[in-house]
Write a protein that holds these residues in place. Structure first.
Motif, PDB file in Angstrom:
ATOM      1  N   GLU A 195      49.247  24.497  66.571  1.00 11.07           N
ATOM      2  CA  GLU A 195      49.024  23.348  67.442  1.00 11.07           C
ATOM      3  C   GLU A 195      48.711  23.799  68.860  1.00 11.07           C
ATOM      4  O   GLU A 195      47.800  23.279  69.508  1.00 11.07           O
ATOM      5  CB  GLU A 195      50.246  22.430  67.446  1.00 11.07           C
ATOM      6  CG  GLU A 195      50.522  21.760  66.121  1.00 11.07           C
ATOM      7  CD  GLU A 195      51.824  20.979  66.135  1.00 11.07           C
ATOM      8  OE1 GLU A 195      52.288  20.593  67.229  1.00 11.07           O
ATOM      9  OE2 GLU A 195      52.382  20.759  65.053  1.00 11.07           O
TER      10      GLU A 195
ATOM     11  N   LEU B 281      45.257  23.335  70.993  1.00  8.22           N
ATOM     12  CA  LEU B 281      45.278  22.707  72.308  1.00  8.22           C
ATOM     13  C   LEU B 281      44.612  23.593  73.354  1.00  8.22           C
ATOM     14  O   LEU B 281      43.837  23.125  74.198  1.00  8.22           O
ATOM     15  CB  LEU B 281      46.719  22.386  72.716  1.00  8.22           C
ATOM     16  CG  LEU B 281      46.930  21.647  74.010  1.00  8.22           C
ATOM     17  CD1 LEU B 281      46.255  20.273  73.940  1.00  8.22           C
ATOM     18  CD2 LEU B 281      48.398  21.488  74.304  1.00  8.22           C
TER      19      LEU B 281
ATOM     20  N   THR C  15      41.258  22.715  75.475  1.00  9.46           N
ATOM     21  CA  THR C  15      41.276  22.773  76.935  1.00  9.46           C
ATOM     22  C   THR C  15      40.178  23.696  77.443  1.00  9.46           C
ATOM     23  O   THR C  15      39.464  23.367  78.409  1.00  9.46           O
ATOM     24  CB  THR C  15      42.658  23.249  77.438  1.00  9.46           C
ATOM     25  OG1 THR C  15      43.671  22.416  76.876  1.00  9.46           O
ATOM     26  CG2 THR C  15      42.744  23.231  78.944  1.00  9.46           C
TER      27      THR C  15
END
Length: 108
Positions: free
Chosen positions: A91, A95, A99
């Motif tokens: 996860e 992420l 980003t």
């Protein structure tokens, strides 16, 4: 079979001879005597106070069991946290990639 017995007999005789030769040194004799005296005193104490020795053994056994239990709990806790981190890692990686892509799109 006979050669093996001779070997161990020789080893034992050599150990005894070495021990006796080492006792020729005065300091060694005194050190051995002091150590033997302490051991004899402890054994004598054990025979004269068996209940105290038994109580001490029981207490130490209980302490050991409690320590082992605590270590087991700590290991379980650490294992659980490691599993949580393993589950979280994909996860977090996703992420970070999202980003990064978002920053790259803004600067393009």
């Amino acid at each position: 079979m006979g050669n093996t017995n001779k070997f161990w007999t020789g080893v034992l005789a050599g150990a005894i001879a070495g021990g006796l030769i080492s006792l020729l040194d005065r300091d060694t004799r005194h050190a051995v005597g002091d150590k033997y005296g302490k051991i004899a005193k402890n054994i004598s104490y054990g025979f004269t106070h068996p209940k105290e020795i038994a109580t001490t053994v029981i207490e130490k056994t209980k302490e050991f069991k409690e320590t082992a239990s605590q270590i087991s709990e700590d290991i379980s806790f650490i294992t659980k946290k490691i599993d949580e981190i393993r589950e979280l890692t994909p996860e977090v990686t996703g992420l970070v990639k999202e980003t990064k892509e978002a920053f790259l799109k803004e600067h393009s």
